[in-house]
Write a protein that holds these residues in place. Sequence first.
Motif, PDB file in Angstrom:
ATOM      1  N   PHE A  68       0.837  -1.196   0.000  1.00 51.56           N
ATOM      2  CA  PHE A  68       0.000   0.000   0.000  1.00 51.56           C
ATOM      3  C   PHE A  68       0.873   1.249   0.000  1.00 51.56           C
ATOM      4  O   PHE A  68       2.091   1.165   0.171  1.00 51.56           O
ATOM      5  CB  PHE A  68      -0.909   0.000   1.238  1.00 51.56           C
ATOM      6  CG  PHE A  68      -1.961  -1.070   1.202  1.00 51.56           C
ATOM      7  CD1 PHE A  68      -3.149  -0.879   0.521  1.00 51.56           C
ATOM      8  CD2 PHE A  68      -1.757  -2.288   1.848  1.00 51.56           C
ATOM      9  CE1 PHE A  68      -4.121  -1.876   0.483  1.00 51.56           C
ATOM     10  CE2 PHE A  68      -2.721  -3.281   1.811  1.00 51.56           C
ATOM     11  CZ  PHE A  68      -3.898  -3.070   1.132  1.00 51.56           C
ATOM     12  N   GLN A  69       0.244   2.415  -0.145  1.00 53.45           N
ATOM     13  CA  GLN A  69       1.000   3.670  -0.088  1.00 53.45           C
ATOM     14  C   GLN A  69       1.709   3.804   1.249  1.00 53.45           C
ATOM     15  O   GLN A  69       2.819   4.286   1.329  1.00 53.45           O
ATOM     16  CB  GLN A  69       0.066   4.871  -0.283  1.00 53.45           C
ATOM     17  CG  GLN A  69       0.003   5.343  -1.690  1.00 53.45           C
ATOM     18  CD  GLN A  69      -0.748   6.653  -1.820  1.00 53.45           C
ATOM     19  OE1 GLN A  69      -1.369   7.149  -0.886  1.00 53.45           O
ATOM     20  NE2 GLN A  69      -0.701   7.213  -2.997  1.00 53.45           N
ATOM     21  N   GLU A  70       1.028   3.372   2.324  1.00 53.38           N
ATOM     22  CA  GLU A  70       1.637   3.364   3.647  1.00 53.38           C
ATOM     23  C   GLU A  70       2.251   1.977   3.832  1.00 53.38           C
ATOM     24  O   GLU A  70       1.710   1.001   3.350  1.00 53.38           O
ATOM     25  CB  GLU A  70       0.591   3.592   4.755  1.00 53.38           C
ATOM     26  CG  GLU A  70      -0.404   4.679   4.485  1.00 53.38           C
ATOM     27  CD  GLU A  70      -1.547   4.235   3.567  1.00 53.38           C
ATOM     28  OE1 GLU A  70      -1.898   3.031   3.529  1.00 53.38           O
ATOM     29  OE2 GLU A  70      -2.081   5.101   2.877  1.00 53.38           O
ATOM     30  N   ASP A  71       3.320   1.887   4.587  1.00 52.55           N
ATOM     31  CA  ASP A  71       4.018   0.607   4.726  1.00 52.55           C
ATOM     32  C   ASP A  71       3.215  -0.429   5.511  1.00 52.55           C
ATOM     33  O   ASP A  71       3.370  -1.617   5.300  1.00 52.55           O
ATOM     34  CB  ASP A  71       5.380   0.815   5.380  1.00 52.55           C
ATOM     35  CG  ASP A  71       6.263   1.704   4.533  1.00 52.55           C
ATOM     36  OD1 ASP A  71       6.254   1.546   3.304  1.00 52.55           O
ATOM     37  OD2 ASP A  71       6.951   2.568   5.104  1.00 52.55           O
ATOM     38  N   ARG A  72       2.379   0.001   6.433  1.00 48.42           N
ATOM     39  CA  ARG A  72       1.501  -0.878   7.216  1.00 48.42           C
ATOM     40  C   ARG A  72       2.256  -2.006   7.908  1.00 48.42           C
ATOM     41  O   ARG A  72       1.825  -3.159   7.912  1.00 48.42           O
ATOM     42  CB  ARG A  72       0.380  -1.429   6.356  1.00 48.42           C
ATOM     43  CG  ARG A  72      -0.517  -0.317   5.831  1.00 48.42           C
ATOM     44  CD  ARG A  72      -1.768  -0.839   5.232  1.00 48.42           C
ATOM     45  NE  ARG A  72      -2.581   0.282   4.735  1.00 48.42           N
ATOM     46  CZ  ARG A  72      -3.784   0.153   4.269  1.00 48.42           C
ATOM     47  NH1 ARG A  72      -4.349  -1.024   4.220  1.00 48.42           N
ATOM     48  NH2 ARG A  72      -4.449   1.207   3.841  1.00 48.42           N
ATOM     49  N   LEU A  95      14.601 -12.960   1.737  1.00 48.75           N
ATOM     50  CA  LEU A  95      14.046 -11.777   1.069  1.00 48.75           C
ATOM     51  C   LEU A  95      14.637 -10.497   1.632  1.00 48.75           C
ATOM     52  O   LEU A  95      14.997  -9.580   0.883  1.00 48.75           O
ATOM     53  CB  LEU A  95      12.522 -11.759   1.190  1.00 48.75           C
ATOM     54  CG  LEU A  95      11.786 -12.690   0.234  1.00 48.75           C
ATOM     55  CD1 LEU A  95      10.327 -12.853   0.640  1.00 48.75           C
ATOM     56  CD2 LEU A  95      11.888 -12.177  -1.195  1.00 48.75           C
ATOM     57  N   LEU A  96      14.742 -10.420   2.953  1.00 47.27           N
ATOM     58  CA  LEU A  96      15.343  -9.218   3.554  1.00 47.27           C
ATOM     59  C   LEU A  96      16.792  -9.056   3.085  1.00 47.27           C
ATOM     60  O   LEU A  96      17.217  -7.938   2.771  1.00 47.27           O
ATOM     61  CB  LEU A  96      15.257  -9.282   5.080  1.00 47.27           C
ATOM     62  CG  LEU A  96      13.855  -9.125   5.654  1.00 47.27           C
ATOM     63  CD1 LEU A  96      13.863  -9.384   7.159  1.00 47.27           C
ATOM     64  CD2 LEU A  96      13.275  -7.751   5.349  1.00 47.27           C
ATOM     65  N   ALA A  97      17.536 -10.145   3.003  1.00 49.46           N
ATOM     66  CA  ALA A  97      18.926 -10.075   2.528  1.00 49.46           C
ATOM     67  C   ALA A  97      18.984  -9.617   1.075  1.00 49.46           C
ATOM     68  O   ALA A  97      19.808  -8.756   0.721  1.00 49.46           O
ATOM     69  CB  ALA A  97      19.607 -11.435   2.690  1.00 49.46           C
ATOM     70  N   GLU A  98      18.107 -10.149   0.235  1.00 50.57           N
ATOM     71  CA  GLU A  98      18.085  -9.746  -1.173  1.00 50.57           C
ATOM     72  C   GLU A  98      17.778  -8.260  -1.329  1.00 50.57           C
ATOM     73  O   GLU A  98      18.191  -7.634  -2.303  1.00 50.57           O
ATOM     74  CB  GLU A  98      17.040 -10.547  -1.941  1.00 50.57           C
ATOM     75  CG  GLU A  98      17.443 -11.965  -2.234  1.00 50.57           C
ATOM     76  CD  GLU A  98      16.381 -12.698  -3.016  1.00 50.57           C
ATOM     77  OE1 GLU A  98      15.971 -12.190  -4.082  1.00 50.57           O
ATOM     78  OE2 GLU A  98      15.954 -13.774  -2.548  1.00 50.57           O
ATOM     79  N   ARG A 119      11.165  -1.352   1.976  1.00 48.51           N
ATOM     80  CA  ARG A 119      11.692  -2.640   1.517  1.00 48.51           C
ATOM     81  C   ARG A 119      11.163  -3.803   2.361  1.00 48.51           C
ATOM     82  O   ARG A 119      10.947  -4.896   1.839  1.00 48.51           O
ATOM     83  CB  ARG A 119      13.220  -2.613   1.492  1.00 48.51           C
ATOM     84  CG  ARG A 119      13.725  -1.764   0.314  1.00 48.51           C
ATOM     85  CD  ARG A 119      15.221  -1.725   0.259  1.00 48.51           C
ATOM     86  NE  ARG A 119      15.685  -0.736   1.219  1.00 48.51           N
ATOM     87  CZ  ARG A 119      16.927  -0.655   1.670  1.00 48.51           C
ATOM     88  NH1 ARG A 119      17.839  -1.509   1.261  1.00 48.51           N
ATOM     89  NH2 ARG A 119      17.260   0.287   2.529  1.00 48.51           N
ATOM     90  N   VAL A 120      10.918  -3.568   3.650  1.00 46.56           N
ATOM     91  CA  VAL A 120      10.303  -4.614   4.483  1.00 46.56           C
ATOM     92  C   VAL A 120       8.887  -4.896   3.972  1.00 46.56           C
ATOM     93  O   VAL A 120       8.477  -6.054   3.844  1.00 46.56           O
ATOM     94  CB  VAL A 120      10.282  -4.217   5.975  1.00 46.56           C
ATOM     95  CG1 VAL A 120       9.476  -5.220   6.792  1.00 46.56           C
ATOM     96  CG2 VAL A 120      11.697  -4.090   6.529  1.00 46.56           C
ATOM     97  N   GLU A 137       3.455   2.604  -5.326  1.00 41.70           N
ATOM     98  CA  GLU A 137       4.711   3.312  -5.084  1.00 41.70           C
ATOM     99  C   GLU A 137       5.694   2.436  -4.294  1.00 41.70           C
ATOM    100  O   GLU A 137       6.184   2.830  -3.231  1.00 41.70           O
ATOM    101  CB  GLU A 137       4.454   4.636  -4.341  1.00 41.70           C
ATOM    102  CG  GLU A 137       3.606   5.637  -5.094  1.00 41.70           C
ATOM    103  CD  GLU A 137       4.291   6.258  -6.300  1.00 41.70           C
ATOM    104  OE1 GLU A 137       5.519   6.118  -6.460  1.00 41.70           O
ATOM    105  OE2 GLU A 137       3.589   6.883  -7.109  1.00 41.70           O
ATOM    106  N   PRO A 138       6.028   1.246  -4.811  1.00 37.86           N
ATOM    107  CA  PRO A 138       6.866   0.322  -4.040  1.00 37.86           C
ATOM    108  C   PRO A 138       8.291   0.800  -3.803  1.00 37.86           C
ATOM    109  O   PRO A 138       8.955   0.310  -2.886  1.00 37.86           O
ATOM    110  CB  PRO A 138       6.863  -0.941  -4.906  1.00 37.86           C
ATOM    111  CG  PRO A 138       6.638  -0.444  -6.297  1.00 37.86           C
ATOM    112  CD  PRO A 138       5.705   0.722  -6.137  1.00 37.86           C
TER     113      PRO A 138
END
Length: 191
Positions: A68-72, A95-98, A119-120, A137-138
């Motif tokens: 979403f627009q907000e990271d939530r 995934l976090l490492a990538e 990114r999280v 907006e990723p």
Amino acid sequence: MIQAKEISFGYDSVLVLRQLNLLVEEGRRLLLSGPSGGGKTTLMRLLCGLLKPQSGQIIAPERLGVVFQEDRLIPGLTALGNVELISNREQARNLLAELGLAEEAQSRPDALSGGQRRRVALARALACPSQALLLDEPFKGLDPEARRQAARCLLDHCGAKPLLVISHDQEDAALLQAQAVSLQQLQEKSP
């Protein structure tokens, strides 16, 4: 497949979307742009089932990976914990490492920068066992190198899933090998 057929939606007496048609099939990537306040996020909320169209039909998979627009993010969980909500620990760590966040895996959202939180949120969407991805907006708040890294990760994990990305940055279309289309192009002109 993600499809919107003849969708119209408005807030109070202001029509935001008029007779909008959209189709994102398997293996297709679409980058949607348009002016602020033009209805892009409203369209995403409609596709997710968070809003109901006033007319028209939405066809979307039950399982969506969404940013979403907000990271939530959940404030009481670490970055790793936020991704583990929908995946196993190994996948979450990978995934976090990538995405360049291996060292921040045990940090809570309030200790992360805006770009790190983004990114999280992206890692969590990619970890979701989804049938399509909707990303608003990723890459917001990411520097150029982090943006390229995030785009590579997204392409590596997207596979043939339909991908709809909302972005104000047309360069994102090239990064994601996506077709760029404006919200205006998806709507018929009113008579």
